[in-house]
Each structure stands twice: as structure tokens, then as C-alpha cells.
Design an enzyme around this catalytic site. Structure first.
Site, short mmCIF file in Angstrom:
data_model
loop_
_atom_site.label_atom_id
_atom_site.label_comp_id
_atom_site.label_asym_id
_atom_site.label_seq_id
_atom_site.Cartn_x
_atom_site.Cartn_y
_atom_site.Cartn_z
N LYS A 1 8.70 -6.58 7.03
CA LYS A 1 9.59 -5.99 8.02
C LYS A 1 8.83 -5.75 9.33
CE LYS A 1 12.09 -1.72 9.04
NZ LYS A 1 12.46 -0.35 8.59
N LYS B 1 5.81 -1.30 13.85
CA LYS B 1 4.55 -0.96 14.55
C LYS B 1 3.47 -0.59 13.55
CE LYS B 1 6.64 2.00 17.39
NZ LYS B 1 8.05 1.66 17.57
N LYS C 1 -2.68 14.26 0.02
CA LYS C 1 -3.10 14.51 -1.36
C LYS C 1 -3.93 13.34 -1.90
CE LYS C 1 0.73 17.51 -2.89
NZ LYS C 1 1.99 17.54 -3.67
#
Length: 332
Positions: free
Chosen positions: A201, A204, A119
Site C-alpha cells: 500500500k 509514507k 512494549k
């Protein structure tokens, strides 16, 4: 009666230190607890929602299996299997999908997140959404419910999947009687969120990870990339706000951690701190790295271990699947 615990890891990338600290290490600790029956699996069909290259899928699946074993999982003390080797999971997934409201799937985090991204970027709301991703929580519910799992160790971002499994199980039980165990999620509050190279944090998606079995020289280079401030060596530093210290304490002994804390508070150069981090991390990884490389070079050995585990798994899943089918009026 021992409680049944179940944990799976998707093969969607190289296992990194954050995976180890956040998921593998606490799961292995459960395997050592005599109060639990433990089951661990390579969630290869879950990985298929993203991985569509056959060589990558095979390599990453073996990588997950080799990582578990290299880090100490004893397949004689747990059921250790590849998801795709247990066909009852996928048969149950279809049955459960007939009890899973579409509205429930609409609210699943992974699907909602992708819809929101679409969106915001002006795309069709369902661009990039395959039905595997949409129904992912149903397959996870099948993983959990087929093993009559009582405890599912999860991170906070995975709680919803267990709640969905509970909702579907309760709906099925209401229709057919008490057949499924209603699983509980177990949050390991004490589990550290490992910071990545940039302080966020380790993930990947942030491209800030340290692969778990990284070769020694590459590991040193990655550690040298960790962001630090420009404070001089003699200036006292706060260990609790340091990425280097946060990583160090996960791999060092208690005495080493206390000594490192003292050095930070008295003043330590970032180069020296990174050197010490490399030493403890490399020392920890050395033996598992060697075992991992040995296993990755012997895929037939991995296949044998996983197939043996699948046979043990199916001793549980085949009779339970027959019971489920009798309940719904399909098995004769």
C-alpha cells in the site's frame, strides 16, 4: 434538507498519489453532488501531534490547501477552511473531553499501536505519547459534531474515530437532550488502495510513495523504480497482479486501460509499460501541478481563500456553540 458531509486532511507530509485516489478524489466527487452540503478542512492542529517545526507546519498546511484547490475543489460550492481558524472547534473539544471516558481513549488505535510498539522495544509504555495524540479522537469528534455532520467519508482505518464521536455525542445527548447529530461513517468500498513503488500500500511509513505534484523528470525516475519481475518482453503478463497496471488504470481513459490490458496479455516489456504509465500519469498531473505551483507561490491567495471559508464556517459554528453552552449552563 441536504446532508452535511465533512472531510479533513492532516498536513503531515507531501500529498501523494495514494492520498489523491483514496481520499481527495472521492471527496471532490461528493462536492459535485447537489444532494450534499460539503465542508473540507486543513487539519493543521491535528498535524501538531507530529509536526513541531514551524516552517514545516506552515509549508505542509499550505500544501494541503493548494492540493485541494489545484485538483478542482471550488470554494464557492463548499466550505473550505483551516481548522485553526475556527476557534469554536477547540472550545467544543474541551467540553467533549469532559464526556469522554479515559478508557475509550485507551482503546484508540493510534495510542494503542504506539503503546504496543513501546512494549515490544522495552520502552516505557507511554514513551513518545503526547496528550495531543492521546486525545486526538476528541478533537476529531469536535470537528465532526460542531458541523452537525451526518456523513463522514473514511477509510476502514478511520471508522473508530467516527464511532468515538458517536459515543461522545450520545453521552452528551443523554445528559442534555438532543443537541448533536449522530454521525454516520461512509466507507467507499470501491475506492482503490493504490500500490506503492514496492507493491505494498502506498504510504509514507513505507517510504514507497509518489508525490502527487512531482516534477516531470523526477516522476519518470520514480516510475522506473517500480519493482517488476524478470520475465522477458514477449511473455504474457497478468495485468491484475501488476503495480504498473494498477497505477495506470487510475489515470488512463477506459479505452487506454483496455488497450494496456491487451498489451499485457499479449506480452509487453516492463520498460515500455513504465513509459506508458509515465505518459498517462504526467498528462493527468500536468495542469494540476501548474495550478499547485502557482498557489504555493501565492500564500496570501491561499490565506484569503481559507479565511473566507473560515468566515462561512463560523456562521454555522458560532450560533451552534452558543446553543451548546446554554445547554450546559455556561452561556448567558
Amino acid at each position: 434538507m441536504k446532508s452535511q458531509v465533512l472531510t479533513g486532511i492532516k498536513p503531515t507530509g507531501r500529498i501523494h498519489l495514494g492520498n489523491y485516489i483514496g481520499a481527495i478524489k472521492p471527496a471532490l466527487q461528493l462536492a459535485e453532488n447537489q444532494s450534499y452540503n460539503t465542508a473540507y478542512f486543513v487539519a493543521d492542529y491535528h498535524g501538531l501531534t507530529k509536526i513541531h517545526d514551524k516552517h514545516e507546519m506552515k509549508e505542509l498546511s499550505y500544501g494541503v490547501a493548494a492540493a485541494w484547490l489545484a485538483l478542482g475543489l471550488n470554494p464557492d460550492r463548499a466550505i473550505f477552511y483551516r481548522q485553526s481558524d475556527v476557534p469554536e472547534i477547540f472550545e467544543l473539544s474541551w467540553i467533549l473531553s469532559c464526556f469522554a471516558p479515559k478508557g475509550l481513549m485507551n482503546r484508540a488505535h493510534a495510542y494503542k499501536s504506539l503503546v504496543e510498539e513501546n512494549k515490544e522495544s522495552g520502552k516505557d509504555v507511554d514513551a513518545g505519547v503526547n496528550m495531543g495524540l492521546f486525545t486526538y479522537p476528541i478533537l476529531m469528534a469536535a470537528d465532526i459534531l460542531l458541523f452537525q455532520t451526518e456523513m463522514v467519508p473514511v477509510g476502514k482505518d478511520q471508522i473508530q474515530h467516527v464511532e468515538i464521536a458517536r459515543d461522545i455525542a450520545e453521552s452528551f445527548n443523554k445528559q442534555y437532550g438532543e443537541i448533536f447529530v449522530i454521525p454516520e461513517y461512509v466507507i467507499q468500498e470501491e475506492t482503490a488502495v493504490l500500490p506503492g513503488l514496492d507493491g505494498r500500500k502506498m504510504s509514507k511509513s513505507y517510504n514507497n510513495t509518489i508525490p502527487l505534484f512531482e516534477e516531470s523528470k523526477k516522476l519518470q525516475k520514480l516510475i522506473n523504480k517500480i519493482k517488476t519481475d524478470s520475465s522477458p518482453p514477449e511473455e504474457p503478463k497478468d495485468p491484475d497482479s501488476s503495480v504498473i497496471f494498477a497505477l495506470y488504470k487510475e489515470f488512463a481513459t477506459f479505452d487506454q486501460v483496455e488497450e494496456m490490458r491487451r498489451r499485457f496479455q499479449e506480452g509487453i516489456g516492463w520498460g515500455d509499460a513504465k513509459k506508458r504509465l509515465f505518459q498517462v500519469m504526467n498528462s493527468f498531473i500536468e495542469e494540476p501541478r501548474s495550478k499547485y505551483e502557482e498557489l504555493m507561490a501565492s500564500p496570501h491567495m491561499l490565506d484569503t481563500i481559507l479565511q473566507t471559508g473560515a468566515n462561512k464556517a463560523r456562521e454555522k459554528t458560532i450560533p451552534f456553540m452558543k446553543e451548546i453552552k446554554r445547554k450546559i449552563g455556561i452561556y448567558h
